[in-house]
Design an enzyme around this catalytic site. Structure first.
Site, PDB file in Angstrom:
ATOM      1  N   TYR A  38     -28.763  -7.932 -30.068  1.00 47.16           N
ATOM      2  CA  TYR A  38     -27.446  -8.474 -29.730  1.00 47.16           C
ATOM      3  C   TYR A  38     -27.539  -9.174 -28.387  1.00 47.16           C
ATOM      4  CZ  TYR A  38     -22.491  -8.814 -28.601  1.00 47.16           C
ATOM      5  OH  TYR A  38     -21.239  -9.290 -28.270  1.00 47.16           O
ATOM      6  N   ASP A  97     -33.397 -10.982 -22.182  1.00 47.94           N
ATOM      7  CA  ASP A  97     -31.981 -10.685 -22.038  1.00 47.94           C
ATOM      8  C   ASP A  97     -31.887  -9.330 -21.348  1.00 47.94           C
ATOM      9  OD1 ASP A  97     -29.412  -9.807 -22.245  1.00 47.94           O
ATOM     10  OD2 ASP A  97     -29.151 -10.322 -24.356  1.00 47.94           O
ATOM     11  N   LYS A 147     -23.260  -7.260 -16.864  1.00 44.32           N
ATOM     12  CA  LYS A 147     -22.880  -5.842 -16.838  1.00 44.32           C
ATOM     13  C   LYS A 147     -23.043  -5.203 -15.449  1.00 44.32           C
ATOM     14  CE  LYS A 147     -23.157  -4.990 -21.766  1.00 44.32           C
ATOM     15  NZ  LYS A 147     -22.290  -4.167 -22.542  1.00 44.32           N
TER      16      LYS A 147
HETATM   17  C1  LIG Z   1     -28.190  -7.175 -24.432  1.00 46.68           C
HETATM   18  C2  LIG Z   1     -26.852  -7.820 -24.342  1.00 46.68           C
HETATM   19  N1  LIG Z   1     -26.777  -9.145 -24.167  1.00 46.68           N
HETATM   20  C3  LIG Z   1     -25.589  -9.777 -24.059  1.00 46.68           C
HETATM   21  C4  LIG Z   1     -24.420  -9.078 -24.149  1.00 46.68           C
HETATM   22  C5  LIG Z   1     -23.113  -9.791 -24.036  1.00 46.68           C
HETATM   23  O1  LIG Z   1     -22.521  -9.487 -22.832  1.00 46.68           O
HETATM   24  P1  LIG Z   1     -20.934  -9.671 -22.637  1.00 46.68           P
HETATM   25  O2  LIG Z   1     -20.262  -8.641 -23.467  1.00 46.68           O
HETATM   26  O3  LIG Z   1     -20.738  -9.498 -21.163  1.00 46.68           O
HETATM   27  O4  LIG Z   1     -20.601 -11.056 -23.086  1.00 46.68           O
HETATM   28  C6  LIG Z   1     -24.448  -7.691 -24.330  1.00 46.68           C
HETATM   29  C7  LIG Z   1     -23.199  -6.915 -24.427  1.00 46.68           C
HETATM   30  O5  LIG Z   1     -23.172  -5.775 -24.816  1.00 46.68           O
HETATM   31  C8  LIG Z   1     -25.698  -7.053 -24.448  1.00 46.68           C
HETATM   32  O6  LIG Z   1     -25.788  -5.724 -24.637  1.00 46.68           O
END
Ligand SMILES: Cc1ncc(COP(=O)(O)O)c(C=O)c1O
Length: 458
Positions: A153, A255, A283
């Site tokens: 994700y 990521d 985050k």
């Molecule tokens: C690994 C990862 N990348 C991207 C995101 C997306 O982040 P956001 O919810 O701040 O858009 C998340 C959100 O849980 C994530 O866990």
């Protein structure tokens, strides 16, 4: 439904009537009664009244030790004093300028000094960070396709909303996973540009490069897959991805929305000794405020400087989030605090292992840095297909059992994991373990009654 799960759900409903009522009101105007689909679960989500340190209270006044921490975005814990001080000061000196200011280079320096990047741009969410990283990678290589891993994700934009939680039979063969849109509204053209591989299976990555010669712009991945509980890369996997990217002229995007702040001081590159071309942060770098960043080599970022790739955003580097971010890097994500969290994590993991063994539960505990999860599988999972076999009723039994005992052991959903904040203390871990000690025998019994496999990994 197992009677013990039903019993926990009954207790949950007796303890949280005000959340039920609030949810009903929300439902009238807000789809699913929540602001993000991830927050919806049956019978209804807990509504929060307030939070402080390692704890929060719901509308009914029940107190919980919080290991959810906003889906892992609060390694700082709630209202960390250093973050609050910095933000309060800022609240009286302008909250949005849409113009440059002095905290920008300061935070950029902080990021470039701990992660292997030379240049950064800021945003407000992880989705933004991965979206701009993917676009930059496409621009830098002149290629449209990317490789992502099944089950990974990376936020909500079209380029990554593919094969996030696909199902059989659409997801095809594990050795040649199909591209499955993550819901309606993702254009076919976007899906076609996302090549899917299996985590920890290098052959599937090689296959994608072979099938798309000279067309892959980047591989994007979470170095530790944290949207399937917690799934570690097998030794050498990340290094091999690095080599494949270099060989094929593609960029490697880590990521690190979750791992960046929570794995350790230098994030995943330091932890695994593998250097990506780009990293995405969000985050926990904001200490409780919306803050994201993406960083890479200067040569790639030059595409933005030369106005060849467009990046903007009204809320970028808003002074409140930047003040929170600076305080977070300087006073929260410190080496001392990482040592503190590591110590608590070890205590929690060791305690879980003992209880799992004592209760006869078939499962194991996975952990890295501030994160960990009870994995209800007979043996260690290696990818999304392993993860999907989870016994969701058993997991819900665990989660509601813990919540009813005042421990929100992780966010709701079995693809998540716990976070330990810098504000947790040993007594919080003791309480977590005491709750699990009470819940585990019932879980083991329920699992045995369902005839679970008898292979344990501890
Ligand atoms: C690994 C990862 N990348 C991207 C995101 C997306 O982040 P956001 O919810 O701040 O858009 C998340 C959100 O849980 C994530 O866990």
């Amino acid at each position: 439904m197992h009677p013990e799960l039903q019993h926990e759900l009954d207790i949950f409903e007796r303890r949280t009537p005000k959340s039920a009522e609030a949810h009903k009101k929300n439902l009238k105007r807000i789809p699913l009664g929540v602001a993000s689909n991830y927050r919806a679960y049956d019978p209804y989500p807990i509504f929060v009244e307030d939070a402080q340190g390692s704890r929060f209270r719901d509308l009914d006044g029940n107190e919980y030790i919080d290991y959810n921490l906003c889906f892992g975005a609060l390694m700082a814990g709630h209202c960390h004093p250093a973050v609050m001080r910095a933000v309060e000061k800022r609240l009286h000196t302008g909250t949005m300028f849409g113009m440059p200011h002095n905290m920008e280079w300061e935070l950029a320096e902080e990021i470039c000094s701990r992660f292997p990047v030379e240049s950064v741009r800021f945003g407000s969410s992880g989705t933004e960070a991965t979206m701009h990283a993917v676009r930059l990678a496409r621009a830098a290589t002149g290629r449209d396709k990317i490789i992502k891993f099944e089950g990974g994700y990376h936020g909500l934009h079209d380029s990554v909303l593919v094969s996030v939680k696909p199902h059989a039979p659409e997801f095809g063969d594990v050795h040649d996973p199909a591209q499955v849109p993550g819901g309606l509204g993702v254009p076919k053209a976007a899906v076609a540009n996302v090549q899917i591989a299996t985590f920890n299976d290098l052959a599937t990555v090689e296959l994608r490069f072979k099938q798309n010669p000279g067309q892959i712009a980047a591989i994007i991945l979470e170095p530790i897959m944290m949207n399937v509980g917690l799934c570690m890369p097998q030794p050498g996997f990340l290094k091999s991805l690095r080599e494949l990217c270099t060989k094929h002229g593609a960029l490697l995007i880590f990521d690190e929305v979750k791992t960046g702040a929570k794995l350790g001081w230098g994030g995943a590159s330091e932890y695994f000794g593998v250097t990506p071309d780009m990293i995405c942060l969000a985050k926990s770098i904001g200490g409780g405020f919306p803050l994201a960043a993406f960083g890479t080599h200067r040569s790639v970022m030059d595409l933005i400087s030369q106005h060849k790739v467009f990046h903007g955003g009204t809320y970028n580097t808003n002074p409140v989030s930047m003040a929170a971010g600076l305080a977070t890097f300087r006073e929260v994500l410190t080496r001392d605090n990482y040592a503190h969290v590591d110590k608590l994590s070890k205590k929690l993991v060791d305690g879980y292992k003992k209880i799992v063994a004592k209760s006869g539960l078939q499962g194991y505990v996975a952990s890295a840095g501030a994160n960990g999860a009870l994995m209800l599988y007979p043996k260690e999972i290696r990818n999304y297909r392993d993860w999907i076999t989870v016994d969701t009723d058993l997991w819900r039994h665990y989660w509601f059992g813990m919540v009813n005992r005042g421990v929100m052991c992780q966010p709701y959903w079995w693809d998540e994991q716990w976070t330990i904040s810098v504000q947790h203390i040993e007594a919080d871990i003791d309480k977590h373990l005491a709750a699990f000690d009470e819940v585990a025998p019932g879980l083991a019994k329920a699992q045995q009654e369902r005839g679970a496999a008898v292979v344990a990994v501890h």
